[in-house]
Structures are given as C-alpha cells and as structure tokens.
Design a protein around this motif. Structure first.
Motif, PDB file in Angstrom:
ATOM      1  N   TYR A   1       4.400 -64.527 -77.119  1.00 18.83           N
ATOM      2  CA  TYR A   1       5.554 -64.233 -77.972  1.00 18.83           C
ATOM      3  C   TYR A   1       5.164 -64.129 -79.456  1.00 18.83           C
ATOM      4  O   TYR A   1       5.867 -63.500 -80.246  1.00 18.83           O
ATOM      5  CB  TYR A   1       6.636 -65.306 -77.797  1.00 18.83           C
ATOM      6  CG  TYR A   1       6.125 -66.722 -77.795  1.00 18.83           C
ATOM      7  CD1 TYR A   1       5.891 -67.417 -78.987  1.00 18.83           C
ATOM      8  CD2 TYR A   1       5.869 -67.378 -76.601  1.00 18.83           C
ATOM      9  CE1 TYR A   1       5.411 -68.700 -78.988  1.00 18.83           C
ATOM     10  CE2 TYR A   1       5.375 -68.678 -76.587  1.00 18.83           C
ATOM     11  CZ  TYR A   1       5.155 -69.334 -77.779  1.00 18.83           C
ATOM     12  OH  TYR A   1       4.673 -70.614 -77.776  1.00 18.83           O
ATOM     13  N   TRP A   2       4.022 -64.737 -79.841  1.00 14.57           N
ATOM     14  CA  TRP A   2       3.560 -64.624 -81.227  1.00 14.57           C
ATOM     15  C   TRP A   2       3.145 -63.201 -81.571  1.00 14.57           C
ATOM     16  O   TRP A   2       3.095 -62.826 -82.743  1.00 14.57           O
ATOM     17  CB  TRP A   2       2.401 -65.583 -81.491  1.00 14.57           C
ATOM     18  CG  TRP A   2       2.827 -66.991 -81.749  1.00 14.57           C
ATOM     19  CD1 TRP A   2       2.762 -68.047 -80.888  1.00 14.57           C
ATOM     20  CD2 TRP A   2       3.413 -67.502 -82.955  1.00 14.57           C
ATOM     21  NE1 TRP A   2       3.257 -69.177 -81.468  1.00 14.57           N
ATOM     22  CE2 TRP A   2       3.664 -68.874 -82.755  1.00 14.57           C
ATOM     23  CE3 TRP A   2       3.743 -66.932 -84.178  1.00 14.57           C
ATOM     24  CZ2 TRP A   2       4.232 -69.669 -83.724  1.00 14.57           C
ATOM     25  CZ3 TRP A   2       4.307 -67.731 -85.161  1.00 14.57           C
ATOM     26  CH2 TRP A   2       4.551 -69.082 -84.933  1.00 14.57           C
ATOM     27  N   LEU A   3       2.831 -62.405 -80.568  1.00 12.44           N
ATOM     28  CA  LEU A   3       2.442 -61.011 -80.824  1.00 12.44           C
ATOM     29  C   LEU A   3       3.596 -60.207 -81.426  1.00 12.44           C
ATOM     30  O   LEU A   3       3.371 -59.169 -82.052  1.00 12.44           O
ATOM     31  CB  LEU A   3       1.979 -60.347 -79.519  1.00 12.44           C
ATOM     32  CG  LEU A   3       0.697 -60.921 -78.893  1.00 12.44           C
ATOM     33  CD1 LEU A   3       0.445 -60.284 -77.535  1.00 12.44           C
ATOM     34  CD2 LEU A   3      -0.508 -60.704 -79.800  1.00 12.44           C
ATOM     35  N   LEU A   4       4.816 -60.709 -81.234  1.00  8.40           N
ATOM     36  CA  LEU A   4       5.975 -60.011 -81.801  1.00  8.40           C
ATOM     37  C   LEU A   4       5.981 -60.065 -83.323  1.00  8.40           C
ATOM     38  O   LEU A   4       6.653 -59.255 -83.974  1.00  8.40           O
ATOM     39  CB  LEU A   4       7.265 -60.637 -81.257  1.00  8.40           C
ATOM     40  CG  LEU A   4       7.478 -60.535 -79.732  1.00  8.40           C
ATOM     41  CD1 LEU A   4       8.718 -61.304 -79.320  1.00  8.40           C
ATOM     42  CD2 LEU A   4       7.576 -59.074 -79.304  1.00  8.40           C
ATOM     43  N   THR A   5       5.239 -61.028 -83.908  1.00  9.64           N
ATOM     44  CA  THR A   5       5.202 -61.123 -85.375  1.00  9.64           C
ATOM     45  C   THR A   5       4.200 -60.157 -86.001  1.00  9.64           C
ATOM     46  O   THR A   5       4.195 -59.976 -87.218  1.00  9.64           O
ATOM     47  CB  THR A   5       4.827 -62.558 -85.808  1.00  9.64           C
ATOM     48  OG1 THR A   5       3.493 -62.854 -85.346  1.00  9.64           O
ATOM     49  CG2 THR A   5       5.801 -63.572 -85.219  1.00  9.64           C
ATOM     50  N   LEU A   6       3.352 -59.535 -85.194  1.00  7.24           N
ATOM     51  CA  LEU A   6       2.334 -58.636 -85.734  1.00  7.24           C
ATOM     52  C   LEU A   6       2.943 -57.439 -86.480  1.00  7.24           C
ATOM     53  O   LEU A   6       2.496 -57.111 -87.584  1.00  7.24           O
ATOM     54  CB  LEU A   6       1.408 -58.161 -84.615  1.00  7.24           C
ATOM     55  CG  LEU A   6       0.205 -57.314 -85.031  1.00  7.24           C
ATOM     56  CD1 LEU A   6      -0.660 -58.071 -86.029  1.00  7.24           C
ATOM     57  CD2 LEU A   6      -0.619 -56.917 -83.810  1.00  7.24           C
ATOM     58  N   PRO A   7       3.957 -56.769 -85.941  1.00  9.94           N
ATOM     59  CA  PRO A   7       4.551 -55.649 -86.704  1.00  9.94           C
ATOM     60  C   PRO A   7       5.108 -56.077 -88.057  1.00  9.94           C
ATOM     61  O   PRO A   7       5.058 -55.307 -89.025  1.00  9.94           O
ATOM     62  CB  PRO A   7       5.658 -55.139 -85.774  1.00  9.94           C
ATOM     63  CG  PRO A   7       5.250 -55.567 -84.416  1.00  9.94           C
ATOM     64  CD  PRO A   7       4.563 -56.870 -84.601  1.00  9.94           C
ATOM     65  N   VAL A   8       5.624 -57.325 -88.144  1.00 12.11           N
ATOM     66  CA  VAL A   8       6.161 -57.815 -89.416  1.00 12.11           C
ATOM     67  C   VAL A   8       5.051 -57.918 -90.458  1.00 12.11           C
ATOM     68  O   VAL A   8       5.192 -57.493 -91.611  1.00 12.11           O
ATOM     69  CB  VAL A   8       6.854 -59.179 -89.219  1.00 12.11           C
ATOM     70  CG1 VAL A   8       7.373 -59.710 -90.549  1.00 12.11           C
ATOM     71  CG2 VAL A   8       7.991 -59.057 -88.213  1.00 12.11           C
ATOM     72  N   GLY A   9       3.901 -58.494 -90.048  1.00 12.22           N
ATOM     73  CA  GLY A   9       2.777 -58.629 -90.966  1.00 12.22           C
ATOM     74  C   GLY A   9       2.248 -57.283 -91.424  1.00 12.22           C
ATOM     75  O   GLY A   9       1.917 -57.098 -92.600  1.00 12.22           O
TER      76      GLY A   9
ATOM     77  N   ILE B   1      -3.512 -59.668 -88.551  1.00 10.72           N
ATOM     78  CA  ILE B   1      -3.996 -59.455 -87.187  1.00 10.72           C
ATOM     79  C   ILE B   1      -4.743 -60.686 -86.687  1.00 10.72           C
ATOM     80  O   ILE B   1      -4.502 -61.167 -85.571  1.00 10.72           O
ATOM     81  CB  ILE B   1      -4.904 -58.210 -87.145  1.00 10.72           C
ATOM     82  CG1 ILE B   1      -4.089 -56.946 -87.453  1.00 10.72           C
ATOM     83  CG2 ILE B   1      -5.580 -58.082 -85.783  1.00 10.72           C
ATOM     84  CD1 ILE B   1      -4.923 -55.702 -87.616  1.00 10.72           C
ATOM     85  N   CYS B   2      -5.671 -61.239 -87.509  1.00 10.30           N
ATOM     86  CA  CYS B   2      -6.440 -62.418 -87.104  1.00 10.30           C
ATOM     87  C   CYS B   2      -5.539 -63.625 -86.885  1.00 10.30           C
ATOM     88  O   CYS B   2      -5.722 -64.399 -85.931  1.00 10.30           O
ATOM     89  CB  CYS B   2      -7.508 -62.744 -88.149  1.00 10.30           C
ATOM     90  SG  CYS B   2      -8.924 -61.643 -88.116  1.00 10.30           S
ATOM     91  N   TRP B   3      -4.564 -63.797 -87.760  1.00 10.03           N
ATOM     92  CA  TRP B   3      -3.671 -64.950 -87.633  1.00 10.03           C
ATOM     93  C   TRP B   3      -2.845 -64.865 -86.353  1.00 10.03           C
ATOM     94  O   TRP B   3      -2.704 -65.857 -85.622  1.00 10.03           O
ATOM     95  CB  TRP B   3      -2.749 -65.012 -88.849  1.00 10.03           C
ATOM     96  CG  TRP B   3      -1.799 -66.172 -88.798  1.00 10.03           C
ATOM     97  CD1 TRP B   3      -2.060 -67.468 -89.113  1.00 10.03           C
ATOM     98  CD2 TRP B   3      -0.434 -66.137 -88.356  1.00 10.03           C
ATOM     99  NE1 TRP B   3      -0.950 -68.245 -88.916  1.00 10.03           N
ATOM    100  CE2 TRP B   3       0.071 -67.451 -88.452  1.00 10.03           C
ATOM    101  CE3 TRP B   3       0.411 -65.119 -87.912  1.00 10.03           C
ATOM    102  CZ2 TRP B   3       1.377 -67.766 -88.109  1.00 10.03           C
ATOM    103  CZ3 TRP B   3       1.711 -65.436 -87.565  1.00 10.03           C
ATOM    104  CH2 TRP B   3       2.184 -66.747 -87.662  1.00 10.03           C
ATOM    105  N   VAL B   4      -2.321 -63.675 -86.053  1.00  8.50           N
ATOM    106  CA  VAL B   4      -1.508 -63.513 -84.845  1.00  8.50           C
ATOM    107  C   VAL B   4      -2.364 -63.734 -83.590  1.00  8.50           C
ATOM    108  O   VAL B   4      -1.931 -64.398 -82.638  1.00  8.50           O
ATOM    109  CB  VAL B   4      -0.858 -62.115 -84.815  1.00  8.50           C
ATOM    110  CG1 VAL B   4      -0.223 -61.851 -83.454  1.00  8.50           C
ATOM    111  CG2 VAL B   4       0.191 -62.002 -85.907  1.00  8.50           C
ATOM    112  N   LEU B   5      -3.593 -63.192 -83.583  1.00  5.71           N
ATOM    113  CA  LEU B   5      -4.473 -63.389 -82.435  1.00  5.71           C
ATOM    114  C   LEU B   5      -4.844 -64.859 -82.274  1.00  5.71           C
ATOM    115  O   LEU B   5      -4.990 -65.350 -81.147  1.00  5.71           O
ATOM    116  CB  LEU B   5      -5.739 -62.545 -82.599  1.00  5.71           C
ATOM    117  CG  LEU B   5      -5.560 -61.031 -82.484  1.00  5.71           C
ATOM    118  CD1 LEU B   5      -6.869 -60.316 -82.760  1.00  5.71           C
ATOM    119  CD2 LEU B   5      -5.038 -60.652 -81.104  1.00  5.71           C
ATOM    120  N   THR B   6      -4.985 -65.577 -83.372  1.00  2.60           N
ATOM    121  CA  THR B   6      -5.330 -66.997 -83.309  1.00  2.60           C
ATOM    122  C   THR B   6      -4.218 -67.818 -82.669  1.00  2.60           C
ATOM    123  O   THR B   6      -4.461 -68.610 -81.753  1.00  2.60           O
ATOM    124  CB  THR B   6      -5.635 -67.542 -84.716  1.00  2.60           C
ATOM    125  OG1 THR B   6      -6.720 -66.808 -85.286  1.00  2.60           O
ATOM    126  CG2 THR B   6      -5.994 -69.014 -84.667  1.00  2.60           C
TER     127      THR B   6
END
Length: 311
Positions: A17-25, A74-79
């Motif tokens: 579900y954290w991957l949903l924040t990637l477009p925001v970043g 990208i790195c933060w979301v993947l982490t």
C-alpha cells in the motif's frame, strides 16, 4: 529452476500500500522542477525579452534538487514498502517439499519391454530422484491391491536406497491397483503441512475410476505420476489426459534424466508457490538495502547550490 528465476517468481512487497504514495512524491518533484525553471520576473517582463536578459551558467549540473527529490521519493517508497524474495527459516515448515514416493509393485512391473524390466528402471529413477533431493525429507511406500509404508519421512538417502533395493512384487500381500489407498496413506503421512507425492509405475488403466472424486489429496499435496514403460505415443497421451483431469501431473519415462529433472523442478516450483500462499511463513524484509542509496542521495543536498525553490 535457477535461483534467479525462483527469486523473481517469489518477489513481492510486504507493505504494497506504500506504493500508492509514489505518484505523490513524483508529482512534488515535477512541481519543484517547474519552480526551478520559473523566474520571479516572468510576471513583469515579456518572455522573449526575459530570455535575452537572463544570464545562465554555461555548464549546468545534471544533478538538480528536483532530480534528487525524485530519486529520494522512489528509494523511500521502495524502502518502506518492504520488497522481499526470500523466506525466513522456519522450524515448522521445510524449505524443500516433503515427498512421498509410491512404487507400484504389480506383476506388470516385471515386463521386459524396458530391459531388464520395468521395475529395475523404476528403481533407478527413484534412486536418481533421491539423489537430486539429497537432504530433503522423503518417505517410501509401495502399493498394489493394498498400500504399505516402507519408510516414513527421512533425510537419509542411504537408508532409503537400501530399502528400495529389495522391493519386489511379492512383498505386497494383495494383487490389484489401489492407487486411492496409496494416496490416502500418503496424505496422512505428510500431515497438515502438505508436500508432494510421486507415484512410480507403468500404467494406471487397470485402476478405476479415474476421475476427480477418488483423488482426495488436499490442495497442499501435489501428485505426479512417472509412467515407466516403453514409449507408446497414443496410449501415453490418453493416459496423461485422464490423469490431468484427476489432478495428477504425468511425466513419461525417458532414457536420459530429463523425466526426473521434470519431476524435481515441478515439485519444488509448486511447493514454493504453496509457501507464498501460507500465512505462517515469514519473509525477509529487503527494504533496508535501499537505506544506503537513500543516505547517499541525502548527502548530495550538502553540495553548494543545492537549493529548493518552493514558491
């Protein structure tokens, strides 16, 4: 299957579900990039005149604050999303599938269409299967008109091989072809954790009925059949279709080791797939691998001129 292929098949995210924040970043990074290209004088001077008046450095660094924000996002979301492709060792679940090998000991196994006999070739295939699974829990059973356990689950290949050597049709008291009894006993032997069953014999046409009802194996027990007889294209194809309808994967005898390799790969592939579906298997969180590039990217903000324009 190679280790890379297996890792690729098992790759997933523990917290997707954290991957949903990637477009925001990425959206924030795009807005920052627009801010970098925008001048405060745009509201007062015509664009054509402004370009002539603006002085820009001859060499511009490719590493901009907006680019760093994109990479950091990208790195933060993947982490935090927890990528993983390896399971943590569990004392309750084996990494390799527990296997029950069921050898058919009917009189037809003494036929010599495969010299010196079908039974000799069947034993050779089982011995090869044991070698490929050395160190994995394996049980040995025999059946004809009745089903019998020769050895329960063990990792000792030498003991299994020694017992396999002396198996002959006369050791089973009843004649017949009761595959259903073998599968019932094998399911009980494997228990709740499941595993795989490999039936080694010549043909199953004498066993009736060949339909889905008699194969009462649970969903976490995969059944395969190795048909040890001289190749008969039309007959073998029909047998494969019948067994596939009953939920049993058929592998035909080959003069090389390709049939055994097909069995081993199929067993492990289905076992790994089963483990992915279990709720009691823990996965190794590989998100920390991205902490190092994350720290490196953050360190780049200490360079001279790395200033973000927020408005």
């Amino acid at each position: 299957m190679s280790e890379f292929g297996l890792a690729l098949e098992q790759f997933h995210f523990l917290r997707p579900y954290w991957l949903l924040t990637l477009p925001v970043g990425l959206m924030i990074a795009w807005l920052l990039r627009r801010g970098e290209q925008r001048s405060d004088w745009q509201e007062f001077i015509a664009p054509a005149l402004l370009d002539a008046l603006m002085t820009r450095p001859e060499t511009k660094s490719r590493v901009t604050p907006a680019l760093l924000v994109s990479l950091l996002s990208i790195c933060w979301v993947l982490t935090v999303s927890g990528p993983t492709w390896q399971r943590l060792p569990s004392p309750l679940v084996d990494d390799t599938a527990p296997l029950v090998v069921g050898l058919y000991l009917g009189e037809s196994m003494l036929k010599e269409d495969l010299k010196p006999s079908r039974l000799v070739h069947a034993k050779q295939k089982i011995a090869s299967l044991l070698e490929h699974r050395r160190g994995a829990p394996t049980a040995l059973m025999v059946y004809a008109g009745s089903s019998h356990t020769v050895l329960p689950l063990t990792e000792d290949v030498a003991v299994l091989a020694s017992y396999l050597e002396g198996l002959e049709p006369r050791v089973v008291p009843k004649t017949g072809h009761r595959l259903d009894l073998l599968l019932d006993d094998a399911n009980e032997l494997l228990g709740m954790n499941g595993g795989a069953v490999v039936v080694v014999g010549d043909d199953l046409r004498d066993f009736l009925p060949l339909d889905k009802q008699w194969n009462r194996s649970s969903e976490n027990v995969n059944v395969s059949f190795l048909s040890v007889q001289a190749p008969m294209a039309d007959t073998s194809k029909t047998l494969s279709e019948i067994l596939n309808d009953a939920g049993i994967r058929t592998v035909l005898w080959s003069s090389d080791n390709s049939d055994v390799l097909a069995l081993v790969n199929g067993i492990e592939r289905r076992w790994q797939h089963q483990l992915q579906q279990r709720d009691d298997v823990q996965w190794r969180d590989a998100g920390y691998y991205f902490v190092w590039p994350l720290m490196l990217l953050m360190a780049l903000f200490y360079r001279r001129g790395m200033v973000l324009k927020w408005s």
